[in-house]
Enzyme design. Structure first.
Site, short mmCIF file in Angstrom:
data_model
loop_
_atom_site.label_atom_id
_atom_site.label_comp_id
_atom_site.label_asym_id
_atom_site.label_seq_id
_atom_site.Cartn_x
_atom_site.Cartn_y
_atom_site.Cartn_z
CD GLN A 250 -2.85 -1.03 -0.09
OE1 GLN A 250 -2.80 -1.92 -0.94
NE2 GLN A 250 -3.63 0.01 -0.22
CD GLU A 318 -7.86 4.28 2.56
OE1 GLU A 318 -8.49 4.31 1.50
OE2 GLU A 318 -6.66 4.62 2.65
CG HIS A 319 -6.89 0.10 3.47
ND1 HIS A 319 -6.12 1.09 2.91
CD2 HIS A 319 -7.93 -0.12 2.62
CE1 HIS A 319 -6.66 1.47 1.77
NE2 HIS A 319 -7.76 0.76 1.57
#
Length: 425
Positions: A250, A318-319
């Site tokens: 990511q 977010e994740h």
């Protein structure tokens, strides 16, 4: 007590960069407001070296572009879109219109009405984010939005064929090869050739995100999206290779993408640091991922999973991947996150590209108060009321007294008029 083994940049340094971006965006939006298409064309030529006869693709152009996309790519897009569509349809089914008689003769209800028009931004540049077409265009169409337009930038002077295919297959009514602030402002403000929309959605770089922030109010938005964030919560049962892979996977999004590890195992933390350095030697996108890890990487050592929960909720990333022996503990107790990825079998890339949950998610702590983009974001839940004469007279007496309590004489008269007209005769 939680202890930081690694920290990223200071908040004030980040804020200074944000201020510079904000001023650039403000000036650009103002230019498009004043000059319309001429400004859009000038900005597109300046930033993307792109100035076609028209930015909107014709049906013939779309068909020609899609004809050149490999069959396997088309099949892969269909697979991803079928998953996104199925999940969005199930979410839509959960949102029911209601009508209830709360008192005799008093009927109250709500309806879920789709937004009329939506502008979707699909990022390009180094990473043509084909999946964003599924997440925005397709989800809007499932919600029932009548007009969905989509913008994506050219890449090195070329039209991104697979992205165009995905936008078309998702149901976009208009497709524009246009990027950056100029795309966001044109969709929100409107120009001579682009009819303004009611809502903007989709991820983008810092300038696109800031444009959404400044345009909010004039149009609706999905959420304020900053650089992608990934948190891994791990205990001694996890392995460093997987953690490093998922954080760097990511981190390649951009040099300001935070990646964090919260762990109960100091040994695992140090192994992960070593593994990250090892993978950075071979990762093709290490030039970006290395900077994001260096400047925004965080490792927090905690005593137990309860303390891990506290720290994870505080970060509100977010994740959030859960690599512990009991992932359901976090599913049942964690409250601040965009999307949870439970267990080693899944990962953020699945959510980003193919599995069906939406990848436009809250960042910069917004998970404390909002979820991500979903079919419900495109619906307005609006209320209505119907009242019988007898009920109007009954309610009116209460309403009049409560309005007088607040010194609203005009409000009270609205109620008293009904009492006089519909009361006992």
């Amino acid at each position: 007590m939680a202890r930081y083994l690694k920290q990223g940049k200071a908040k004030d340094e980040i804020a200074q960069n944000d201020a510079q971006v904000a001023e650039t965006v403000r000036q650009t939006i103002q230019q498009i407001e004043q000059e319309g298409d001429a400004a859009v064309r000038q900005l597109s030529a300046k930033f993307d070296k792109w100035s076609p006869e028209q930015f909107r693709l014709t049906e013939e152009q779309i068909a020609e572009i899609i004809s050149g996309v490999p069959e396997q790519t088309i099949e892969d897009i269909k697979f991803a879109q079928s998953n996104v569509k199925r999940f969005a349809e199930e979410q839509r089914k959960s949102m029911l219109d209601i009508e209830v008689e709360t008192l005799p003769g008093v009927i109250l209800g709500h309806k879920n009405i789709p937004v009329d028009s939506v502008g979707c931004y699909i990022p390009g540049g180094r990473y043509p984010m084909v999946a964003s077409a599924h997440m925005s265009v397709l989800t809007a169409k499932v919600a029932g939005v009548k007009r969905v337009i989509a913008c994506t930038p050219p890449i090195n002077g070329e039209i991104p064929a697979a992205t165009v295919a995905a936008m078309h297959m998702a149901g976009a009514d208009e497709i524009y090869i246009l990027g950056g602030i100029q795309a966001m402002a044109a969709m929100a403000v409107g120009t001579e050739t682009i009819q303004a929309v009611d809502m903007l959605v989709g991820p983008g770089n810092a300038f696109v995100a800031e444009a959404k922030r400044q345009l909010y109010g004039r149009v609706g938005i999905d959420l304020f999206a900053g650089p992608t964030e990934t948190l891994v919560v791990a205990d001694e049962t996890a392995d460093a290779e997987m953690i490093a892979t998922d954080i760097l996977g990511q981190g390649e999004h951009g040099p300001t993408s935070p990646g964090a590890l919260i762990t109960t195992s100091e040994e695992l933390a140090h192994e992960t640091i070593k593994e990250i350095e090892r993978q950075l030697e071979v990762l093709p996108t290490a030039d970006v991922a290395r900077v994001s890890w260096r400047d925004y990487g965080v490792i927090i050592l905690v005593e137990d999973e309860q303390e891990a929960l506290v720290e994870a909720n505080r970060l509100a990333f977010e994740h959030v991947e859960i690599l512990t022996k009991d992932p359901d503990f976090f599913l049942n107790n964690m409250t601040n996150y965009g999307c949870l990825f439970l267990g080693p079998e899944t990962n953020v890339a699945y959510g980003d590209k193919v599995i069906g949950t939406n990848h436009t998610l809250p960042t910069k702590g917004a998970a404390r108060y909002t979820g991500g983009l979903w079919v419900g974001k495109f619906l307005k839940t609006v209320t209505y009321q119907k009242v019988s004469e007898e009920a109007s007279a009954y309610i009116g007496e209460y309403a009049a007294r409560l309005c007088q309590l607040e010194n609203f004489a005009g409000h009270a008269e609205q109620a008293l008029l009904r009492v006089r007209r519909y009361g006992k005769k």
